[in-house]
Design a protein around this motif. Structure first.
Motif, short mmCIF file in Angstrom:
data_model
loop_
_atom_site.label_atom_id
_atom_site.label_comp_id
_atom_site.label_asym_id
_atom_site.label_seq_id
_atom_site.Cartn_x
_atom_site.Cartn_y
_atom_site.Cartn_z
N UNK A 178 0.80 -1.23 0.00
CA UNK A 178 0.00 0.00 0.00
C UNK A 178 0.83 1.29 0.00
N UNK A 179 2.03 1.24 0.53
CA UNK A 179 2.87 2.44 0.55
C UNK A 179 3.67 2.64 -0.73
N UNK A 180 3.49 1.74 -1.71
CA UNK A 180 4.21 1.82 -2.98
C UNK A 180 3.33 2.38 -4.08
N UNK A 181 3.81 3.42 -4.72
CA UNK A 181 3.18 3.90 -5.96
C UNK A 181 3.93 3.21 -7.08
N UNK A 182 3.20 2.54 -7.95
CA UNK A 182 3.85 1.80 -9.03
C UNK A 182 3.22 2.15 -10.38
N UNK A 183 4.05 2.07 -11.41
CA UNK A 183 3.65 2.39 -12.78
C UNK A 183 4.05 1.22 -13.68
N UNK A 184 3.15 0.24 -13.81
CA UNK A 184 3.45 -0.91 -14.67
C UNK A 184 3.11 -0.62 -16.12
N UNK A 185 3.36 -1.57 -16.98
CA UNK A 185 3.00 -1.57 -18.42
C UNK A 185 3.78 -0.57 -19.26
N UNK A 186 4.90 -0.05 -18.75
CA UNK A 186 5.66 0.96 -19.48
C UNK A 186 6.61 0.28 -20.48
N UNK A 187 6.61 0.81 -21.71
CA UNK A 187 7.47 0.23 -22.75
C UNK A 187 8.94 0.56 -22.49
N UNK A 188 9.80 -0.34 -22.94
CA UNK A 188 11.24 -0.14 -22.80
C UNK A 188 11.76 0.69 -23.98
N UNK A 189 11.49 0.26 -25.19
CA UNK A 189 11.87 1.02 -26.38
C UNK A 189 10.62 1.18 -27.24
N UNK A 190 10.26 0.10 -27.92
CA UNK A 190 9.02 0.10 -28.71
C UNK A 190 7.95 -0.66 -27.94
N UNK A 191 6.70 -0.38 -28.27
CA UNK A 191 5.60 -1.13 -27.67
C UNK A 191 5.67 -2.57 -28.12
N UNK A 192 5.51 -3.49 -27.15
CA UNK A 192 5.51 -4.92 -27.46
C UNK A 192 4.37 -5.59 -26.69
N UNK A 193 3.94 -6.76 -27.14
CA UNK A 193 2.91 -7.48 -26.38
C UNK A 193 3.50 -8.11 -25.12
N UNK A 194 2.71 -8.07 -24.07
CA UNK A 194 3.09 -8.65 -22.78
C UNK A 194 1.94 -9.48 -22.25
N UNK A 195 2.28 -10.57 -21.62
CA UNK A 195 1.31 -11.36 -20.85
C UNK A 195 1.79 -11.28 -19.41
N UNK A 196 0.87 -10.92 -18.51
CA UNK A 196 1.27 -10.70 -17.11
C UNK A 196 0.30 -11.39 -16.16
N UNK A 197 0.88 -11.82 -15.05
CA UNK A 197 0.14 -12.36 -13.91
C UNK A 197 0.19 -11.32 -12.80
N UNK A 198 -0.99 -10.99 -12.25
CA UNK A 198 -1.06 -10.14 -11.06
C UNK A 198 -1.85 -10.91 -10.01
N UNK A 199 -1.15 -11.28 -8.93
CA UNK A 199 -1.80 -11.95 -7.80
C UNK A 199 -2.16 -10.87 -6.80
N UNK A 200 -3.42 -10.84 -6.36
CA UNK A 200 -3.92 -9.84 -5.42
C UNK A 200 -4.15 -10.50 -4.07
N UNK A 201 -3.40 -10.05 -3.05
CA UNK A 201 -3.52 -10.57 -1.69
C UNK A 201 -4.22 -9.54 -0.83
N UNK A 202 -5.34 -9.90 -0.28
CA UNK A 202 -6.07 -8.99 0.61
C UNK A 202 -5.30 -8.72 1.88
N UNK A 203 -5.37 -7.50 2.33
CA UNK A 203 -4.65 -7.09 3.54
C UNK A 203 -5.55 -7.31 4.74
#
Length: 187
Positions: A162-187
Motif C-alpha cells: 500500500x505504501x508503494x506507488x507503481x507504474x506498470x506496463x511501461x514500454x522499454x523502447x518500442x511497444x511490445x505485447x506482454x502477458x502478465x500475472x497479477x496476484x492480489x492478496x487482501x490485507x
C-alpha cells in the motif's frame, strides 16, 4: 510463525542479511521459477507475509505450479476476495500515458509471463494524487517525478505494498505485447 531459516523476533528488527536468508530459505519461496526483484521492500514483505502466511504460500504455490502458457486472460479466484489473480495481455505504453497507481486493500505480486516492460516505483509520500481513491476498484492514481524504473522480465517478480506507488506496463523502447500475472492478496 514458523520460519525455516530459524529467525527470531519481528521482521522489522531483522538485518538485510537475515531478510535475504529468509527469502532464500522460506519453504514457500523454494523452487519458485522467478526471483524477487531488488526493488522489493523486504521488511514490508516479511511483515505482511507473517500477517497471513497461508495466503502468501498459496500465491507462491500458484506461481510455482501453474503452466500460465495455458491460462487465458481473465480473473481467477483462489480464496474469494482474500486472494485472486488476473492474467492479462496488453501492449506496453509510453510513460506519459500510464498513470502511477497504488492500492489500499490489496498487495500485488506482479510477474511478466511473456515479453518485458518497465515498472516505475516510488514511495507514497513522493507522489501527488491526481485521481482520488476509488474503493470499489481499490485504486488511486498519482503523478511523480521520483519514479525509479526497473526492467520486468519473466525471470523476476515484483511486490507492491500500500505504501508503494507503481507504474506498470511501461514500454522499454518500442511497444511490445506482454502477458502478465497479477496476484492480489487482501490485507
Amino acid at each position: 510463525m514458523t520460519v525455516t531459516c530459524n529467525l527470531t523476533g519481528s521482521p522489522e528488527t531483522w538485518t538485510e542479511e537475515q531478510l535475504d536468508n529468509w527469502l532464500k530459505e522460506e519453504e514457500c519461496f523454494a523452487g519458485c521459477p522467478v526471483q524477487p526483484d531488488s526493488s522489493i521492500d523486504k521488511k514490508s514483505f516479511a511483515k505482511f507475509y507473517f500477517q497471513s502466511p497461508e495466503r502468501w504460500k498459496a500465491a507462491f504455490d500458484l506461481i510455482k505450479n501453474t503452466d500460465f502458457s495455458k491460462v487465458e486472460p481473465g480473473r481467477y479466484e483462489i480464496d474469494g476476495k482474500n486472494l485472486f489473480y488476473v492474467v492479462d495481455r496488453y501492449e506496453t505504453r509510453d510513460r506519459a500515458v500510464v498513470k502511477p497507481e497504488a492500492h489500499r486493500k490489496y498487495i500485488d505480486i506482479q510477474v511478466v509471463l511473456e515479453g518485458e516492460e518497465l515498472m516505475g516505483l516510488t514511495a507514497l509520500e513522493q507522489a501527488e494524487v491526481t485521481d482520488p481513491y476509488n474503493p470499489e476498484k481499490d485504486v488511486e492514481f498519482f503523478t511523480s517525478d521520483k519514479l525509479v524504473y526497473h526492467k520486468a522480465t519473466p525471470a523476476s517478480y515484483f511486490v507492491f505494498f500500500p505504501e508503494d506507488v507503481h507504474q506498470p506496463t511501461v514500454k522499454i523502447a518500442a511497444s511490445i505485447p506482454v502477458k502478465k500475472l497479477v496476484v492480489k492478496l487482501g490485507i
